[in-house]
Every structure is written in structure tokens, then in C-alpha cells.
Motif scaffolding. Structure first.
Motif, PDB file in Angstrom:
ATOM      1  N   TYR A 183      -0.423   4.246   5.492  1.00  0.00           N
ATOM      2  CA  TYR A 183      -0.467   3.451   6.395  1.00  0.00           C
ATOM      3  C   TYR A 183      -2.300   2.763   6.381  1.00  0.00           C
ATOM      4  N   THR A 184      -2.982   4.169   6.707  1.00  0.00           N
ATOM      5  CA  THR A 184      -4.385   3.707   6.334  1.00  0.00           C
ATOM      6  C   THR A 184      -4.721   3.019   5.265  1.00  0.00           C
ATOM      7  N   CYS A 185      -4.040   3.138   4.196  1.00  0.00           N
ATOM      8  CA  CYS A 185      -4.945   2.716   3.081  1.00  0.00           C
ATOM      9  C   CYS A 185      -4.369   1.419   3.547  1.00  0.00           C
TER      10      CYS A 185
ATOM     11  N   ILE B  37       7.139  10.140  -0.101  1.00  0.00           N
ATOM     12  CA  ILE B  37       6.329   8.470  -0.625  1.00  0.00           C
ATOM     13  C   ILE B  37       6.861   7.897   0.262  1.00  0.00           C
ATOM     14  N   ALA B  38       5.284   7.269   0.643  1.00  0.00           N
ATOM     15  CA  ALA B  38       5.312   6.053   1.477  1.00  0.00           C
ATOM     16  C   ALA B  38       4.882   5.080   1.289  1.00  0.00           C
ATOM     17  N   PHE B  39       5.545   3.834   2.167  1.00  0.00           N
ATOM     18  CA  PHE B  39       4.528   2.217   1.914  1.00  0.00           C
ATOM     19  C   PHE B  39       5.110   1.665   3.000  1.00  0.00           C
ATOM     20  N   ALA B  40       4.098   1.179   2.676  1.00  0.00           N
ATOM     21  CA  ALA B  40       3.465  -0.419   3.394  1.00  0.00           C
ATOM     22  C   ALA B  40       4.017  -2.017   3.088  1.00  0.00           C
ATOM     23  N   VAL B  41       4.714  -2.668   3.667  1.00  0.00           N
ATOM     24  CA  VAL B  41       4.200  -4.179   2.117  1.00  0.00           C
ATOM     25  C   VAL B  41       3.554  -5.121   3.550  1.00  0.00           C
TER      26      VAL B  41
ATOM     27  N   GLN C 196     -12.610   6.389   8.780  1.00  0.00           N
ATOM     28  CA  GLN C 196     -13.426   6.281  10.118  1.00  0.00           C
ATOM     29  C   GLN C 196     -14.992   5.140  10.195  1.00  0.00           C
ATOM     30  N   PHE C 197     -15.363   5.044   9.214  1.00  0.00           N
ATOM     31  CA  PHE C 197     -15.976   4.319   9.193  1.00  0.00           C
ATOM     32  C   PHE C 197     -16.113   2.790   8.890  1.00  0.00           C
ATOM     33  N   LEU C 198     -14.625   2.713   9.182  1.00  0.00           N
ATOM     34  CA  LEU C 198     -14.301   1.401  10.156  1.00  0.00           C
ATOM     35  C   LEU C 198     -13.535   0.981  11.334  1.00  0.00           C
ATOM     36  N   GLY C 199     -13.545   2.741  11.519  1.00  0.00           N
ATOM     37  CA  GLY C 199     -12.548   2.265  12.995  1.00  0.00           C
ATOM     38  C   GLY C 199     -11.386   2.196  12.661  1.00  0.00           C
ATOM     39  N   ILE C 200     -11.482   2.588  12.262  1.00  0.00           N
ATOM     40  CA  ILE C 200      -9.131   3.021  11.762  1.00  0.00           C
ATOM     41  C   ILE C 200      -8.940   4.633  12.093  1.00  0.00           C
ATOM     42  N   ASP C 201      -7.965   4.408  12.914  1.00  0.00           N
ATOM     43  CA  ASP C 201      -7.358   5.949  12.922  1.00  0.00           C
ATOM     44  C   ASP C 201      -6.398   6.023  11.616  1.00  0.00           C
ATOM     45  N   HIS C 202      -7.040   7.572  10.791  1.00  0.00           N
ATOM     46  CA  HIS C 202      -5.978   7.783  10.029  1.00  0.00           C
ATOM     47  C   HIS C 202      -4.619   8.402   9.994  1.00  0.00           C
ATOM     48  N   GLY C 203      -4.154   9.091  11.251  1.00  0.00           N
ATOM     49  CA  GLY C 203      -3.475   9.952  11.598  1.00  0.00           C
ATOM     50  C   GLY C 203      -4.004  11.412  10.610  1.00  0.00           C
ATOM     51  N   THR C 204      -2.947  11.862   9.921  1.00  0.00           N
ATOM     52  CA  THR C 204      -2.717  13.428   9.436  1.00  0.00           C
ATOM     53  C   THR C 204      -3.190  13.428   8.188  1.00  0.00           C
ATOM     54  N   HIS C 205      -4.330  13.330   7.547  1.00  0.00           N
ATOM     55  CA  HIS C 205      -4.646  13.743   6.468  1.00  0.00           C
ATOM     56  C   HIS C 205      -3.654  14.090   5.025  1.00  0.00           C
ATOM     57  N   HIS C 206      -3.472  13.436   4.235  1.00  0.00           N
ATOM     58  CA  HIS C 206      -2.214  14.116   3.112  1.00  0.00           C
ATOM     59  C   HIS C 206      -0.689  14.015   3.731  1.00  0.00           C
ATOM     60  N   ASN C 207      -0.392  13.561   4.343  1.00  0.00           N
ATOM     61  CA  ASN C 207       0.977  12.996   5.106  1.00  0.00           C
ATOM     62  C   ASN C 207       0.970  11.861   4.668  1.00  0.00           C
TER      63      ASN C 207
ATOM     64  N   ALA D  59       0.871  -0.918   0.029  1.00  0.00           N
ATOM     65  CA  ALA D  59       0.231   0.249   0.321  1.00  0.00           C
ATOM     66  C   ALA D  59       0.951   1.286   0.207  1.00  0.00           C
ATOM     67  N   PHE D  60       0.504   2.217  -1.054  1.00  0.00           N
ATOM     68  CA  PHE D  60       1.401   3.242  -0.966  1.00  0.00           C
ATOM     69  C   PHE D  60       0.152   4.807  -1.353  1.00  0.00           C
ATOM     70  N   ASP D  61       1.010   5.952  -0.723  1.00  0.00           N
ATOM     71  CA  ASP D  61       0.186   7.210  -1.327  1.00  0.00           C
ATOM     72  C   ASP D  61       1.794   7.865  -1.171  1.00  0.00           C
ATOM     73  N   LEU D  62       1.562   9.158  -2.132  1.00  0.00           N
ATOM     74  CA  LEU D  62       2.639  10.072  -2.482  1.00  0.00           C
ATOM     75  C   LEU D  62       1.965  10.970  -2.345  1.00  0.00           C
ATOM     76  N   GLU D  63       2.902  12.726  -2.175  1.00  0.00           N
ATOM     77  CA  GLU D  63       2.545  13.253  -2.248  1.00  0.00           C
ATOM     78  C   GLU D  63       3.010  14.392  -3.410  1.00  0.00           C
ATOM     79  N   THR D  64       2.294  15.636  -3.999  1.00  0.00           N
ATOM     80  CA  THR D  64       3.062  16.145  -5.072  1.00  0.00           C
ATOM     81  C   THR D  64       3.273  17.641  -4.745  1.00  0.00           C
ATOM     82  N   ALA D  65       4.775  18.098  -5.576  1.00  0.00           N
ATOM     83  CA  ALA D  65       5.278  19.580  -4.914  1.00  0.00           C
ATOM     84  C   ALA D  65       4.014  20.215  -5.999  1.00  0.00           C
TER      85      ALA D  65
END
Length: 172
Positions: free
Chosen positions: A149-151, A25-29, A132-143, A9-15
Motif C-alpha cells: 500500500y505504501t509503495c 504477498i500483497a498487491f494493490a491495483v 515519511q518524506f512524502l507524508g505517507i503513513d507507512h504502517g508496519t514495515h516488512h508487513n 504495486a506489490f510487496d512480498l516477504e520471504t521465508a
């Protein structure tokens, strides 16, 4: 318990609006439903970070001044992306477009936003809403770290759902 594939699962932010302007960029295996490896980096983009984008994710040009460039980062990270059954992101078309600017991966990409929308009656498709619907702590959005991790946690819940058939989704 259902079989859990190995996925990333990964996420990235753009300039800025330029394709490939990755600044974080961050990813979790995930292996057997657990985080096996997690990595997050700031990336020095080829073009400056625009102020409206800093307002979204909080990353400034000063923060990435000494950061690694994406090509150097990718030499280290690509192995993780190539050793999984599939890759997922929330709104995967956005993240895949920026990643594909550097390399086209021959691995299935799944979208947790679309899958969650197909499986559950979620009020909207936003990452924070699904979490939130799944009861998952989503931390800071767009981080990127928190969003990757949330994904990953959302994808784990999707895989646990008895009505979800991964093989059908992978063969679409």
C-alpha cells in the motif's frame, strides 16, 4: 491533472534466503490514481521460515501452516499482474527475483526506491524514509500489506510530480 496509468504495486516477504521462498504477498491495483483492488495473503513456502526472517517480518511457520501454496495463489492472482501498464515495488529487484522464480512477466517493472531517489532529496532510500518524506503513513514495515500500500502511494506521488516522465522511464 496528469494521466494516471493503471499499475500494480506489490510487496512480498520471504521465508529464508532461497529464491522463491515467498511467505507473504500483497498487491494493490491502482486505476486513475485510486486503489481499485487490494489483496494480501500468507503463503505456505516450500521451505521452512528461518528464525532470522521471522524476526524481520513476524511471520512464523505456524502462521503459514494452513496457508495456500504459491502455485495455487498465482493461478488466482496472475490476472491482476497481467492487466496493468506496469508493476512497481520498492527495491524491485528483490521482489521481481522471487516472483520471476515462478513466472517471467512481460510487463515493465519500475522501482519506487530508484525513482524517488532520482526525483527528490530523500535522506535515504528506505521505504519508511521515502514515505515519511512524502507524508505517507507507512504502517508496519516488512508487513507485505502495509508495504504494498505504501509503495502504491509513493508511486502515485511520483506520477503526480511534474518533472516525472513515465514514457521516458518505460523506454529506458
Amino acid at each position: 491533472m496528469k494521466h494516471f496509468p493503471t499499475f500494480l504495486a506489490f510487496d512480498l516477504e520471504t521465508a529464508n534466503a532461497r529464491t522463491g521462498s515467498i511467505c507473504s504477498i500483497a498487491f494493490a491495483v491502482i486505476e486513475k490514481g485510486k486503489v481499485k483492488h487490494f489483496h494480501s495473503d500468507l503463503i505456505k513456502p516450500e521451505t521452512p521460515i528461518c528464525a532470522p526472517f521471522t524476526k524481520i517480518h513476524g511471520i512464523t511457520n505456524a502462521m503459514v501452516y494452513h496457508a495456500i501454496d504459491f502455485d495455487s495463489y498465482w493461478k488466482q492472482a496472475r490476472t491482476y499482474f497481467n492487466q496493468v501498464d506496469f508493476i512497481c515495488a520498492h527495491n524491485v529487484s528483490f521482489d521481481k527475483r522471487h516472483l520471476s522464480f515462478y513466472e517471467e512477466l512481460n510487463i515493465p517493472f519500475l522501482c519506487t526506491m530508484k525513482l524517488a531517489n532520482e526525483l527528490w532529496l530523500v535522506p535515504d532510500k528506505k521505504l519508511t524514509t521515502v514515505a515519511q518524506f512524502l507524508g505517507i503513513d507507512h504502517g508496519t514495515h516488512h508487513n507485505a500489506s502495509d508495504d504494498a500500500y505504501t509503495c502504491a502511494q509513493i508511486m502515485i506521488e511520483i506520477l503526480k510530480d511534474e518533472t516525472f516522465d513515465l514514457s521516458t522511464v518505460l523506454n529506458r
